[in-house]
Design a protein around this motif. Structure first.
Motif, short mmCIF file in Angstrom:
data_model
loop_
_atom_site.label_atom_id
_atom_site.label_comp_id
_atom_site.label_asym_id
_atom_site.label_seq_id
_atom_site.Cartn_x
_atom_site.Cartn_y
_atom_site.Cartn_z
N ARG A 209 -7.63 10.47 -15.71
CA ARG A 209 -6.58 11.21 -15.63
C ARG A 209 -5.20 10.18 -15.82
N PRO A 210 -4.02 10.92 -16.22
CA PRO A 210 -3.03 9.89 -16.67
C PRO A 210 -2.37 9.41 -15.27
N ALA A 211 -1.43 8.30 -15.57
CA ALA A 211 -0.76 7.84 -14.49
C ALA A 211 0.31 8.97 -13.77
N LYS A 212 0.13 8.93 -12.33
CA LYS A 212 0.95 10.19 -11.74
C LYS A 212 2.04 9.66 -10.68
N LYS A 213 2.82 10.42 -10.20
CA LYS A 213 3.45 10.35 -8.94
C LYS A 213 2.32 10.78 -7.82
N LEU A 214 2.22 9.72 -7.00
CA LEU A 214 1.14 10.04 -6.19
C LEU A 214 1.57 9.90 -4.37
N ILE A 215 1.50 10.83 -3.81
CA ILE A 215 2.03 10.96 -2.59
C ILE A 215 1.14 10.50 -1.39
N VAL A 216 1.37 9.41 -0.69
CA VAL A 216 0.51 8.91 0.41
C VAL A 216 1.07 9.16 1.65
N ASN A 217 0.23 9.88 2.56
CA ASN A 217 0.65 10.33 3.79
C ASN A 217 -0.18 9.53 4.82
N LEU A 218 0.32 8.24 5.30
CA LEU A 218 -0.64 7.52 6.38
C LEU A 218 0.03 7.48 7.83
N GLU A 219 -0.74 7.77 8.72
CA GLU A 219 -0.55 8.00 9.93
C GLU A 219 -0.92 6.84 10.91
N ILE A 220 -0.01 6.44 11.75
CA ILE A 220 -0.52 5.14 12.56
C ILE A 220 -0.96 5.67 13.97
N ILE A 221 -2.20 5.47 14.47
CA ILE A 221 -2.56 5.78 15.56
C ILE A 221 -3.24 4.90 16.49
N GLU A 222 -2.43 4.74 17.71
CA GLU A 222 -3.11 3.49 18.75
C GLU A 222 -4.21 4.53 19.72
N GLN A 223 -5.49 4.00 19.61
CA GLN A 223 -6.33 4.68 20.35
C GLN A 223 -7.44 3.94 20.70
N GLU A 224 -8.00 4.41 21.93
CA GLU A 224 -9.04 3.82 22.41
C GLU A 224 -10.32 3.99 21.75
N GLY A 225 -11.39 3.02 21.49
CA GLY A 225 -12.60 3.18 20.81
C GLY A 225 -13.70 2.37 21.49
N GLU A 226 -14.84 2.57 20.72
CA GLU A 226 -16.02 1.81 21.35
C GLU A 226 -16.42 0.44 20.46
N MET A 227 -16.17 -0.41 20.69
CA MET A 227 -16.43 -1.98 19.86
C MET A 227 -18.30 -2.05 20.14
N ALA A 228 -18.81 -1.85 21.17
CA ALA A 228 -20.26 -1.86 21.40
C ALA A 228 -20.52 -1.00 22.27
N ASP A 229 -21.97 -0.70 22.55
CA ASP A 229 -22.27 0.35 23.49
C ASP A 229 -21.65 -0.12 25.02
N GLY A 230 -20.74 0.63 25.53
CA GLY A 230 -20.07 0.57 27.00
C GLY A 230 -18.94 -0.37 26.73
N VAL A 231 -18.45 -1.09 25.64
CA VAL A 231 -17.34 -1.95 25.50
C VAL A 231 -16.12 -1.17 24.82
N LYS A 232 -15.16 -0.97 25.51
CA LYS A 232 -13.96 -0.11 24.98
C LYS A 232 -12.99 -1.05 24.63
N TYR A 233 -12.26 -0.66 23.50
CA TYR A 233 -11.37 -1.55 23.08
C TYR A 233 -10.01 -0.72 22.54
N MET A 234 -8.78 -1.05 22.75
CA MET A 234 -7.69 -0.31 22.49
C MET A 234 -7.28 -0.90 20.83
N TYR A 235 -7.72 0.27 19.76
CA TYR A 235 -7.36 -0.18 18.42
C TYR A 235 -6.25 0.34 18.20
#
Ligand SMILES: [Cu+2]
Length: 479
Positions: free
Chosen positions: A56-82
Motif C-alpha cells: 500500500r502507498p503511504a497514507k494518513k493514518l489515524i491512531v486512537n489509543l486509550e490509556i486505562i489504569e486497571q487491576e490485573g493478575e501478575m501471577a496466580d493470586g497476585v494482583k497488580y494495578m497496571y
C-alpha cells in the motif's frame, strides 16, 4: 601506472556498488507523499499484530489509543494495578509504513487517576511526542508526525516519575515497515519483556503495590513476557506448524533490565539487530536493550515445544520470563532424532557388554525395596532436586511440591508418564496452580521406577512401590 589506474577503477566501482546496495536507506522519506483517504489504524493486543502493510502507498493514518489504569493478575493470586496503553501490557501494536503521516489521538479514560503521555521512539521530534501528548484524565490530545525511519520501535509513557509509569506497564511497540513491506512469513507474534517490582516477593498473594526502592536498586521480583507470568504458556502458547516461517516482534520495556532473548531449540535465521535495518544471520541469542526491540525470523522444522526465554536464566525459572511456541506436525528424524541410545558408559572398559538399546542390562538393578529406595534417593539428588528441592517442597509458583502432593498420590501412571515425557500446561497441586515446563528426564525405566519409589516413600507420600514393569507399560501405552 596502468595497474594503479586499474586498481583505482576497481575500488571506485566497488564503492559505487556498495552505495547502491545501501540505497534503500538513503531514500528521503520526508518527501514521500501520502495518497488517498485517511485510514484508521488497526490496533491489536499482544501476542497478535495487525495485518502487514504490503504494497500500500503511504497514507494518513489515524491512531486512537486509550490509556486505562486497571487491576490485573501478575501471577496466580497476585494482583497488580497496571497502567496500560489500550488495556494490555504491552500496549496495542501499531503497524505503519515509511512515509505514513500519523494523526495520533491519545485518550486518558475519565476513571483514571493520573495524567500520562506518550514518547514514541519512531517520532522525529522533541520528546518523541511526549511534550505534545501530555493528557489529564478525561481528556484527549491530538498530535501528528511523519514516520521517516523503517524499523521496530518502542513507545512508552514519559510522565514523571517516568520509571514508575514504565514499571507499571506503560510501553508497547510501533512497527514502521519499509516501502513494499517486510518479506512475507507464515506467522507473526508480538512479545515484550518487562521487569516488575512489588512490595511482596515473588508469588506473594494479594494486591501488590509498586516498590520504588526495589526499582531503584534494579532488583525485580518479576521478569515476564507480556505483562504477567504465563501470558504465553499453556493454552495461551504461540503456535506454528512444521515448515512454517515465524516472525517475532520482540520488545523490551524495561524499565531496568536488558534481555538476552533466546528460543530453546531454535536458531534465528535472521535478526533485525536492535529493530533496525542491520540483519544478522544464524543467531542463538540476541540482546535487546531496555527501550529497544528486535525482529527475529526463523523457520520451524521439527515438532515440539520451543521455550522462549530471557537467557539470564534465573529470570526464566524463578521470575517468570518463560513462553512457549508450540510446533505441531510431522517429525523429521534426520533433523532431530530424539534420544537414540543410552547405554552404560564405563571409561575403564566394562566387563559387562551392553547390547545397544537394551537398558535392562543396567547394573543398577534393585532387588529389595530398600535398595530401590536407596538408588532412587541418589537419582533424586542429582536429577530432580534442583527444581523440586531437597525435601520435595518445590518453589512457589515455579516448581510444584512432591512432598504430600495430592497430584502425585492420586495417579501413579500419570506420575510415571510425566517423568518419561516431561510436562507442560496447567496443573493444580495441593490447591495451587502451576503452569510451567518440566523437561523429559532421560532415565532408564529402572531408574524411573527407583526415583519414583523413593519419592512415594518420602515426605508423607503414599508409599507405593513403582516397578520397572509399570514404567515399561506406561512407556508402551503413551508413546
Ligand atoms: Cu503514564
Amino acid at each position: 601506472m596502468k595497474k594503479l589506474k586499474l586498481a583505482l577503477a576497481v575500488i571506485a566501482i566497488a564503492l559505487f556498488v556498495n552505495c547502491k546496495s545501501n540505497n534503500e536507506e538513503s531514500i528521503d522519506a520526508s518527501k514521500i507523499k501520502t495518497e488517498g483517504e485517511a485510514i484508521i489504524a488497526e490496533l491489536t493486543s499482544p501476542p497478535f499484530v495487525p495485518k502487514p502493510v504490503g504494497d500500500r502507498p503511504a497514507k494518513k493514518l489515524i491512531v486512537n489509543l486509550e490509556i486505562i489504569e486497571q487491576e490485573g493478575e501478575m501471577a496466580d493470586g497476585v494482583k497488580y494495578m497496571y497502567w496500560t496503553f489500550g488495556g494490555t501490557v504491552p500496549g496495542s501494536f501499531i503497524r505503519t509504513r515509511v512515509g505514513d503521516e500519523i494523526e495520533f489521538h491519545l485518550k486518558n479514560h475519565p476513571d483514571n487517576k493520573l495524567p500520562h503521555n506518550i514518547d514514541l521512539h519512531a517520532v522525529t521530534g522533541p520528546g518523541g511526542g511526549a511534550e505534545a501528548s501530555f493528557v489529564a484524565p478525561g481528556h484527549e490530545v491530538t498530535f501528528s508526525f511523519k514516520v521517516l525511519n523503517p524499523g521496530l520501535f518502542v513507545y512508552h509513557c514519559a510522565t514523571a516519575p517516568v520509571g514508575m509509569h514504565i514499571a507499571n506497564g506503560m510501553y508497547g511497540l510501533i512497527l514502521v515497515e519499509p516501502e513494499g513491506g517486510l518479506p512475507k512469513v507464515d506467522k507473526e507474534y508480538y512479545i515484550m519483556q518487562g521487569d516488575f517490582y512489588t512490595k511482596g516477593s515473588y508469588g506473594e498473594k494479594g494486591l501488590q503495590p509498586f516498590d520504588m526502592a526495589k526499582a531503584i536498586k534494579e532488583e525485580p521480583d518479576y521478569v515476564v513476557f507480556n505483562g504477567k507470568t504465563g501470558a504465553i504458556t499453556g493454552d495461551k502458547s504461540l503456535s506454528a506448524k512444521v515448515g512454517e516461517t515465524v516472525r517475532l516482534f520482540v520488545g523490551n520495556g524495561g524499565p531496568n533490565l536488558v534481555s538476552s532473548f533466546h528460543v530453546i531449540g531454535e536458531i534465528f535465521d535472521k535478526v533485525h539487530v536492535e529493530g533496525g535495518s542491520l540483519i544478522n544471520k544464524n543467531v542463538q541469542t540476541t540482546l535487546i536493550p531496555s527501550g529497544g526491540a528486535a525482529i527475529v525470523d526463523f523457520k520451524v522444522d521439527v515438532p515440539g515445544n520451543l521455550v522462549i526465554v530471557d537467557h539470564s536464566i534465573f529470570r526464566t525459572f524463578n521470575k517468570g520470563s518463560l513462553g512457549i511456541l508450540s510446533v505441531t506436525g510431522e517429525e523429521n528424524k534426520t533433523l532431530y532424532s530424539g534420544n537414540q541410545s543410552d547405554k552404560v558408559y564405563s571409561p575403564e572398559g566394562g566387563t559387562i557388554q551392553t547390547m545397544p538399546g537394551n537398558k535392562s542390562a543396567s547394573p543398577k538393578k534393585a532387588v529389595t525395596l530398600a535398595e530401590r529406595i536407596a538408588d532412587g534417593k541418589s537419582i533424586y539428588s542429582t536429577t530432580c532436586y534442583a527444581c523440586h528441592q531437597p525435601a520435595g517442597e518445590g518453589i512457589p509458583n515455579a516448581f510444584p511440591p512432591l512432598a504430600k502432593s495430592d497430584y502425585l498420590n492420586a495417579d501413579v501412571n500419570r506420575a510415571i508418564d510425566i517423568v518419561i515425557h516431561g510436562k507442560t500446561g496447567e496443573m493444580i497441586v495441593n490447591g495451587k496452580k502451576y503452569n510451567s515446563v518440566m523437561t523429559a528426564q532421560t532415565l532408564t525405566d529402572e531408574e524411573i521406577a527407583n526415583v519414583l519409589t523413593y519419592v512415594y516413600d518420602s515426605w508423607g507420600n503414599s508409599k507405593k512401590e513403582v516397578t520397572k514393569e509399570m514404567v515399561e507399560k506406561v512407556r508402551k501405552e503413551k508413546k
